[in-house]
Enzyme design. Structure first.
Site, PDB file in Angstrom:
ATOM      1  N   LYS A  52      -4.586  -9.974  -7.889  1.00 56.60           N
ATOM      2  CA  LYS A  52      -3.817  -9.429  -9.011  1.00 56.60           C
ATOM      3  C   LYS A  52      -4.489  -9.782 -10.341  1.00 56.60           C
ATOM      4  O   LYS A  52      -4.605  -8.956 -11.242  1.00 56.60           O
ATOM      5  CB  LYS A  52      -2.377  -9.966  -8.977  1.00 56.60           C
ATOM      6  CG  LYS A  52      -1.561  -9.389  -7.820  1.00 56.60           C
ATOM      7  CD  LYS A  52      -0.221 -10.088  -7.610  1.00 56.60           C
ATOM      8  CE  LYS A  52       0.465  -9.549  -6.352  1.00 56.60           C
ATOM      9  NZ  LYS A  52       1.753 -10.183  -6.056  1.00 56.60           N
ATOM     10  N   GLN A  96       5.016 -15.433  -7.884  1.00 55.20           N
ATOM     11  CA  GLN A  96       4.628 -15.055  -6.523  1.00 55.20           C
ATOM     12  C   GLN A  96       5.617 -15.631  -5.512  1.00 55.20           C
ATOM     13  O   GLN A  96       5.987 -16.803  -5.580  1.00 55.20           O
ATOM     14  CB  GLN A  96       3.198 -15.542  -6.235  1.00 55.20           C
ATOM     15  CG  GLN A  96       2.624 -15.111  -4.904  1.00 55.20           C
ATOM     16  CD  GLN A  96       2.388 -13.606  -4.785  1.00 55.20           C
ATOM     17  OE1 GLN A  96       2.225 -12.890  -5.769  1.00 55.20           O
ATOM     18  NE2 GLN A  96       2.384 -13.107  -3.563  1.00 55.20           N
ATOM     19  N   ASP A 119       7.942  -7.282 -11.402  1.00 52.32           N
ATOM     20  CA  ASP A 119       8.217  -7.081  -9.977  1.00 52.32           C
ATOM     21  C   ASP A 119       9.513  -6.297  -9.776  1.00 52.32           C
ATOM     22  O   ASP A 119       9.845  -5.945  -8.641  1.00 52.32           O
ATOM     23  CB  ASP A 119       8.388  -8.446  -9.280  1.00 52.32           C
ATOM     24  CG  ASP A 119       7.113  -8.909  -8.607  1.00 52.32           C
ATOM     25  OD1 ASP A 119       6.371  -8.051  -8.101  1.00 52.32           O
ATOM     26  OD2 ASP A 119       6.876 -10.127  -8.588  1.00 52.32           O
TER      27      ASP A 119
END
Ligand code: GUN
Length: 285
Positions: A52, A96, A119
């Site tokens: 990422k 994460q 997200d």
């Protein structure tokens, strides 16, 4: 023989649009910035976060990279998120998952400023998604929709079976497919007669990631079905998804692993970061 859905090509198309949007933002004085937080040293998670970070740099997005140890306390993580929430030079924050078991994931996600939640996991953004109004959607489900659109696969009226019920994949994808008029069944480890459900599906999305527990084989797939394989797992020393190669004999369209959904997840994260940076400037489309 099913045709392969090329996630690398579609992701590169999305990324080139992101690059243009980043340049445009920079010309207006906004330097899009993504902060990632990885707690602990899980190897798979570290690889995802590295990818990422690298992809963000490639499209000109600035990054911050936080990697506290697995002993990091929940309160410390909440403090870090709050610090980034109030930092105007940070537009997107990604925590994460999974987090170490001593940390309550919901408590951390619920601390995120929804406008920086790249997200799309906060209660605000998931509520917006249910209402068909989300501007920040979870990356894997929105990447799957992008793939279907790119190949003009219209899901309206399709019987869709999703094998996954997580907040990251199955639940948000169910709402996105429903919004496009598919009839959606969400399956999981307690589902009865999974094979029968799969055999009648026009669209199968599978995200289990454990070949011992579940392998999608050709005999479980209807002729002409579309198969989206979200999983990434190691099987017989090879990187693979949930679907066995025999699925390709039955499906009309199928995503390979690697090179299918994976690159899309990252591309959509970059797209969300640009959206978040635009929001910060009051420039949402
Ligand atoms: N873990 C696996 N996939 C994801 C993702 O898309 N976002 C986050 N935050 N964690 C993940």
């Amino acid at each position: 023989m099913g045709q392969l859905i090329d996630g690398i090509a579609v992701a590169s198309h999305v990324k080139s649009n992101v690059r243009k949007a980043v340049d445009e933002l920079k010309s207006q004085g906004v330097n899009p910035c993504l902060a990632t937080i990885l707690v602990g040293d899980d190897r798979a998670s570290a690889t995802y976060v590295n990818n990422k970070q690298k992809a963000a740099a490639e499209v000109g997005i600035a990054t911050r990279d936080y990697r506290p140890p697995s002993s990091f306390k929940q309160e410390e993580l909440v403090e870090l998120v709050k610090l980034l929430n109030s930092d105007p030079s940070v537009h997107g924050i990604l925590v994460q998952l999974p987090l170490p078991s001593h940390i309550d994931e919901f408590a951390v996600i619920n601390t995120l400023n929804p406008m920086k939640d790249v997200d799309g996991l906060t209660p605000f953004n998931s509520g917006m998604l249910v209402n068909g109004k989300a501007f920040l959607k979870p990356c894997t489900p929105s990447g799957i929709i992008e793939l279907l659109d790119f190949y003009s696969i219209d899901v309206a009226g399709m019987d869709a079976v999703i094998v996954n019920r997580s907040n990251l994949v199955g639940k948000p994808l169910a709402f996105l497919l429903l919004q496009r008029n598919a009839t959606v069944t969400v399956c999981h480890s307690m589902t009865k007669s999974l094979t029968e459900k799969l055999r009648t599906a026009d669209l199968i999305v599978t995200a289990v990631g454990n070949r011992q527990k579940f392998t999608l084989t050709g005999d479980m797939v209807k002729d002409g079905a579309v198969v989206i394989d979200v999983a990434t797992t190691r099987h017989m020393d090879k990187l693979t998804g949930d679907a066995d190669l025999s699925v390709r004999q039955k499906a009309s369209w199928v995503t390979p692993v690697p090179g299918g959904v994976g690159p899309m997840t990252i591309a959509m994260l970059l797209k969300n970061t640009v959206t978040a940076a635009s929001i910060s400037k009051g420039m949402t489309e």
